[in-house]
Structure formats: structure tokens, C-alpha cells
Design a protein around this motif. Structure first.
Motif, PDB file in Angstrom:
ATOM      1  N   ALA A  42       0.863  -1.306  -0.121  1.00  0.00           N
ATOM      2  CA  ALA A  42      -0.070   0.133   0.076  1.00  0.00           C
ATOM      3  C   ALA A  42       0.835   1.175   0.022  1.00  0.00           C
ATOM      4  O   ALA A  42       0.446   2.178  -0.740  1.00  0.00           O
ATOM      5  N   SER A  43       1.994   1.086   0.623  1.00  0.00           N
ATOM      6  CA  SER A  43       2.863   2.363   0.802  1.00  0.00           C
ATOM      7  C   SER A  43       3.591   2.551  -0.734  1.00  0.00           C
ATOM      8  O   SER A  43       3.839   3.820  -0.907  1.00  0.00           O
ATOM      9  N   GLN A  44       3.926   1.572  -1.390  1.00  0.00           N
ATOM     10  CA  GLN A  44       4.529   1.741  -2.744  1.00  0.00           C
ATOM     11  C   GLN A  44       3.357   2.443  -3.480  1.00  0.00           C
ATOM     12  O   GLN A  44       3.598   3.548  -4.184  1.00  0.00           O
ATOM     13  N   LEU A  45       2.136   1.979  -3.267  1.00  0.00           N
ATOM     14  CA  LEU A  45       0.933   2.628  -4.246  1.00  0.00           C
ATOM     15  C   LEU A  45       0.824   3.832  -4.058  1.00  0.00           C
ATOM     16  O   LEU A  45       0.508   4.729  -4.795  1.00  0.00           O
ATOM     17  N   ALA A  49       7.162   7.433   1.194  1.00  0.00           N
ATOM     18  CA  ALA A  49       8.675   6.901   1.446  1.00  0.00           C
ATOM     19  C   ALA A  49       9.043   6.613   2.783  1.00  0.00           C
ATOM     20  O   ALA A  49       9.630   5.485   3.243  1.00  0.00           O
ATOM     21  N   TRP A  50       8.295   7.353   3.877  1.00  0.00           N
ATOM     22  CA  TRP A  50       8.484   7.002   5.063  1.00  0.00           C
ATOM     23  C   TRP A  50       7.979   5.829   5.626  1.00  0.00           C
ATOM     24  O   TRP A  50       8.791   5.084   6.103  1.00  0.00           O
ATOM     25  N   ALA A 129      -5.799   1.304   7.987  1.00  0.00           N
ATOM     26  CA  ALA A 129      -4.605   1.828   8.816  1.00  0.00           C
ATOM     27  C   ALA A 129      -3.333   2.360   7.967  1.00  0.00           C
ATOM     28  O   ALA A 129      -3.013   3.488   8.207  1.00  0.00           O
ATOM     29  N   ILE A 130      -2.966   1.367   7.426  1.00  0.00           N
ATOM     30  CA  ILE A 130      -1.763   1.958   6.469  1.00  0.00           C
ATOM     31  C   ILE A 130      -2.224   3.174   5.595  1.00  0.00           C
ATOM     32  O   ILE A 130      -1.151   4.063   5.171  1.00  0.00           O
TER      33      ILE A 130
END
Length: 156
Positions: A42-45, A49-50, A129-130
Motif C-alpha cells: 500500500a505504501s508503494q502504491l 517513502a516514510w 490503517a496503512i
């Protein structure tokens, strides 16, 4: 890159509420390794970066291989993700990208074949949450690179 503001200092009660959701997710019973994969995907999408920095460190500390982390954005073409992981990753992408057409019946069926109803709700809460953390960190430009695992001063 310079951070715009510190959300924890600006609105501690709001951040405590999101942390409460994260605390629930952390103890919900889903596999820690699976949760780290979906957090990283999900953070990639979302281009956070954090969170990518944090969750690659957490995943590696939990025993995840670098190969699986490096190739996560191409998980469909790789043979080393389980059917359960594939279902979770497809669910993560669909829930994260709701504007791209929502969650298809096919993605739902694949997730339902791998997760109980309760697990599917818990997985969805983990994705919520993410996505929340991603949006805070991207919006306020939280500077990556300073996250440290508990007890680790080297940054690895």
C-alpha cells in the motif's frame, strides 16, 4: 525534502486515535509477515517513502527476504508468494485504489477463499490503517530515513 509539520505535535488526540486502530490491527491475529507485506505494498502504491522505509526494515527484522521485498511491486509475476499472500495483495491494491473501479467480485472471491470473514475484516482494517498513515506522511512530507527498529541505533 523538508517536513511541513509534525502531526503528532499538532494534533496528538487525532494521532492517538489512528494509533489505536494500528494497535488493534497489530494484535488482530493475522500473520505479522503478511501485515508487513500489505503495509509495504500500500505504501508503494501511495508513494509514502516514510512508510516504505519503516516497513522494509520491520519486514526484514521479521525474517522477510530481500528478494520478496524487491519484487513486491511485481508480485503477480513472481512464484514465491503464497496464494494467501496473493489474495491479500490483490485485496490491498483494490481497497487502496477504490477510485480505479472498486473491489471486483473476482478479487473478493479470491480473498474470501483464503480468509475467514473476520480475517477479511481485520485485513481491511489493516489496509485502512496503512492508508491513513500514508496519507498523513505524504501530505505533511514526513522525511524518510530516520526510522529505527526498537533497540537498533544503526538504522537497519
Amino acid at each position: 525534502m523538508k517536513a511541513r509539520l509534525n502531526a503528532n505535535m499538532a494534533a496528538p488526540a487525532a494521532m492517538k486515535a489512528l494509533l489505536g486502530l494500528q494497535t488493534h490491527v497489530n494484535g488482530c491475529g493475522l500473520e505479522h509477515e503478511l501485515l508487513e507485506l500489505i503495509k509495504y505494498r500500500a505504501s508503494q502504491l501511495n508513494g509514502c517513502a516514510w512508510c516504505m522505509d519503516m516497513h522494509t526494515k520491520d519486514a526484514r527484522a521479521a525474517g522477510e527476504t530481500e528478494q520478496r521485498l524487491y519484487l513486491l511491486s511485481a508480485w503477480r509475476e513472481c512464484p514465491f508468494y503464497s496464494e494467501r499472500e496473493r489474495a491479500a495483495l490483490a485485496w490491498t491494491e483494490a481497497v487502496t485504489r477504490l477510485a480505479d473501479g472498486g473491489v471486483s467480485d473476482e478479487v473478493f472471491a479470491a480473498a474470501q477463499a483464503q480468509f475467514s470473514d473476520q480475517e477479511l475484516v481485520e485485513l481491511t482494517m489493516a489496509i485502512i490503517a496503512i492508508n491513513g498513515w500514508n496519507r498523513i506522511n505524504v501530505a505533511f512530507r514526513t522525511v524518510p530515513g530516520t526510522y529505527r527498529l526498537a533497540g537498533n541505533k544503526s538504522g537497519k
